[in-house]
Design a protein around this motif. Sequence first.
Motif, PDB file in Angstrom:
ATOM      1  N   PRO B 127      50.081  22.675  52.751  1.00 30.70           N
ATOM      2  CA  PRO B 127      50.866  23.653  51.995  1.00 30.70           C
ATOM      3  C   PRO B 127      51.270  23.153  50.614  1.00 30.70           C
ATOM      4  N   SER B 128      51.066  21.853  50.353  1.00 31.74           N
ATOM      5  CA  SER B 128      51.432  21.333  49.027  1.00 31.74           C
ATOM      6  C   SER B 128      50.278  21.467  48.053  1.00 31.74           C
ATOM      7  N   SER B 162      53.518  29.397  50.946  1.00 39.38           N
ATOM      8  CA  SER B 162      54.240  29.049  52.170  1.00 39.38           C
ATOM      9  C   SER B 162      53.291  28.478  53.199  1.00 39.38           C
ATOM     10  N   LEU B 163      53.852  27.664  54.103  1.00 39.60           N
ATOM     11  CA  LEU B 163      53.049  27.121  55.194  1.00 39.60           C
ATOM     12  C   LEU B 163      52.493  28.268  56.035  1.00 39.60           C
ATOM     13  N   GLY B 164      53.326  29.306  56.234  1.00 39.84           N
ATOM     14  CA  GLY B 164      52.892  30.454  57.019  1.00 39.84           C
ATOM     15  C   GLY B 164      51.624  31.066  56.450  1.00 39.84           C
ATOM     16  N   GLY B 165      51.595  31.221  55.121  1.00 38.99           N
ATOM     17  CA  GLY B 165      50.431  31.796  54.457  1.00 38.99           C
ATOM     18  C   GLY B 165      49.202  30.913  54.606  1.00 38.99           C
ATOM     19  N   VAL B 166      49.392  29.633  54.358  1.00 41.92           N
ATOM     20  CA  VAL B 166      48.283  28.678  54.470  1.00 41.92           C
ATOM     21  C   VAL B 166      47.755  28.665  55.903  1.00 41.92           C
ATOM     22  N   GLN B 194      56.314  21.151  57.926  1.00 44.51           N
ATOM     23  CA  GLN B 194      56.016  21.418  59.332  1.00 44.51           C
ATOM     24  C   GLN B 194      54.517  21.613  59.564  1.00 44.51           C
ATOM     25  N   SER B 195      53.692  21.102  58.649  1.00 43.32           N
ATOM     26  CA  SER B 195      52.269  21.432  58.750  1.00 43.32           C
ATOM     27  C   SER B 195      51.614  20.876  60.014  1.00 43.32           C
ATOM     28  N   LEU B 314      53.865  36.439  67.540  1.00 43.67           N
ATOM     29  CA  LEU B 314      55.322  36.519  67.450  1.00 43.67           C
ATOM     30  C   LEU B 314      55.827  35.832  66.180  1.00 43.67           C
ATOM     31  N   GLN B 315      55.219  34.704  65.865  1.00 41.51           N
ATOM     32  CA  GLN B 315      55.574  33.954  64.663  1.00 41.51           C
ATOM     33  C   GLN B 315      55.430  34.827  63.409  1.00 41.51           C
ATOM     34  N   THR B 316      54.298  35.535  63.337  1.00 38.12           N
ATOM     35  CA  THR B 316      54.028  36.380  62.173  1.00 38.12           C
ATOM     36  C   THR B 316      55.054  37.507  62.094  1.00 38.12           C
ATOM     37  N   ILE B 317      55.304  38.133  63.249  1.00 35.47           N
ATOM     38  CA  ILE B 317      56.294  39.215  63.287  1.00 35.47           C
ATOM     39  C   ILE B 317      57.645  38.699  62.831  1.00 35.47           C
ATOM     40  N   GLU B 318      58.064  37.558  63.385  1.00 32.74           N
ATOM     41  CA  GLU B 318      59.412  37.071  63.113  1.00 32.74           C
ATOM     42  C   GLU B 318      59.576  36.585  61.672  1.00 32.74           C
ATOM     43  N   GLU B 319      58.513  35.989  61.141  1.00 35.53           N
ATOM     44  CA  GLU B 319      58.574  35.585  59.730  1.00 35.53           C
ATOM     45  C   GLU B 319      58.758  36.798  58.829  1.00 35.53           C
TER      46      GLU B 319
END
Lengths: 359, 359
Positions: B127-128, B162-166, B194-195, B314-319
């Motif tokens: 993510p960096s 974001s890490l989520g995006g990556v 958190q990668s 669930l992760q995607t929904i919650e983010e």
Amino acid sequence: MSKKNKSHKSALKEQDGITPPEVLSSLSANFIKSKRQQQPSIRELVDGISSGNITALSRAITLVESTNPKHTQKANAVISACLPLANKSVRVGITGVPGVGKSTFIEAFGNYLTSNGKKVAVLAVDPSSSLSRGSILGDKTRMEDLVKDKNAFIRPSPSGDSLGGVARKSRETIILCEAAGFDTIIIETVGVGQSETAVHSMVDFFLLLKLAGAGDELQGIKRGIIEMADAIVINKADGDNLRAAKSAKVEFNRALHLYPEKESGWSPKVSLCSAIKREGILEVWEMIEGYVETTKASGYFERHRNSQNRFWLLQTIEERLKSNFYNSKKIKAQLKTQIELIEAGKTTPFAAAEYLLGL
Amino acid sequence: MSKKNKSHKSALKEQDGITPPEVLSSLSANFIKSKRQQQPSIRELVDGISSGNITALSRAITLVESTNPKHTQKANAVISACLPLANKSVRVGITGVPGVGKSTFIEAFGNYLTSNGKKVAVLAVDPSSSLSRGSILGDKTRMEDLVKDKNAFIRPSPSGDSLGGVARKSRETIILCEAAGFDTIIIETVGVGQSETAVHSMVDFFLLLKLAGAGDELQGIKRGIIEMADAIVINKADGDNLRAAKSAKVEFNRALHLYPEKESGWSPKVSLCSAIKREGILEVWEMIEGYVETTKASGYFERHRNSQNRFWLLQTIEERLKSNFYNSKKIKAQLKTQIELIEAGKTTPFAAAEYLLGL
């Protein structure tokens, strides 16, 4: 009464000696009403709590634990008024598997503190207690001496269906206890589910209680617990156990050495005690005092409490956002289908999420 | 052309040899148009990918990584069509601090696999990378042999804020690579933020690469990484380092022993290797094969993939729920104030959460 009923003699009316139901209702309504009037006001509760009245404290905690919205409203008002008096304690979390001697340790520890002029509140966080009807602290007889102690207050775990609910109630109870003058708050958990994490995030110092016994004892520790511990206290370090306890201490020190430095700058310590013989208790308290002194000097103590507060704020918000979403009828109906489509390789988790969020 | 322009002789018109701008624009528009027409269709991309065409694969990944909504739409269609061809690989996550020899290890490991008939895709989650412009895998010259290998495909980390995006992009890229016939997917991470957790939740097998060197080497491991590892491979176990590597192996085995059994039933292993001398590589692969065989037999392999999919759903929904909430203007304006009130002891995290959710 309908015309039809009036036209024949009711069996009930014939029994003159029995008080008619109407009167009964009216009597019980009055009784309930008078009982209600006995309920202390917000002002009375706050005054009681701030002067250290245990009955007032217990009643306020009962309001906190209630699921009745009116009680919640009243509880919130009491908590608000108590806030300026709170935050002046040391909060110690204690965890350990059943059989490790938590009750005996807490009794010895609590008695030591009260005999040194402290006021000790012992709370429990046990999300399973609604099922098991209070597996910890439920049986106060296990802490006979502490129960009789005027400077100790023991409260079993609030019951609640979710850890989030139990944790919220416990955090609010901490505020009430602090406002009532308790300067040491001990929060016990048996470690069901994520309860250690919840307790860890509401205390200043987190203590893991372990049993004497060689390397094997290291097994069965839940993931992450050692990392959270500020101290590991090996209980039952007496008699034939002493040698094993000493070797466990070496083993645990090695284990703690594996983890990176804590944000607090504190190096977790391992100590031995025998709660039943009341040995090693002073050392545990001195260690906690040392921790508080160091972290207050560095500013970490307050920073940590602030960050715990932010954690609970965001945690509460996010839990509610999720429960609102997952409990909505539309989502309930579609979530399972989407998971089935993912497992059948017909959609991706990301496409499914988009779909559900768009409903 | 306006009347005014027509009324005087333009300096431009006098230079007859130069093509007028109008014609230039028209020419370049046609050029761009023809280039656009060269962009493959969804069908062409899917056909290309499924026949193992690397250019088609790269182009599809570029669509996945694009922030242009039209590209995202096209990418989603390609992924959907590729889904039935995916899921047929072994996904291996590799992490380790800089300097541990990840590139050398991956090159040795990848070459070993391709020379044994495997098709290997190497991806990175970093993510960096949008800041550092690709700190890992960015410099493909570090894997000279593997880059030239026809049966290997190397793709640097997608950039993303974001890490989520990556992580999303990497997960979708895995699907495309699998559809293109890659049977071994290696996902490298340097472990920023958190990668590692993100990579751990998209792979079947998670490998921690460490350096030879005594107990001190155990320090500096991020919390939780050892717990996630299915294997710890100690690199640079050669020459003068060999003795230290062997003792590190003992130390790590002891460390792994501290953790409870994994849900997979797999006991994490420690092995030695020298990537530069290409020693110990076969052993790593045999270990992974053993893992895959065992967990496929027990059904854990598929269960684990399903649970990863649910996690990402669930992760995607919650983010998204969180980002929608925290990015709303009303909340932005009030969140800071509420935090200040909490820190001043004027409200509780729970009351503040209620207030914000009610806005």
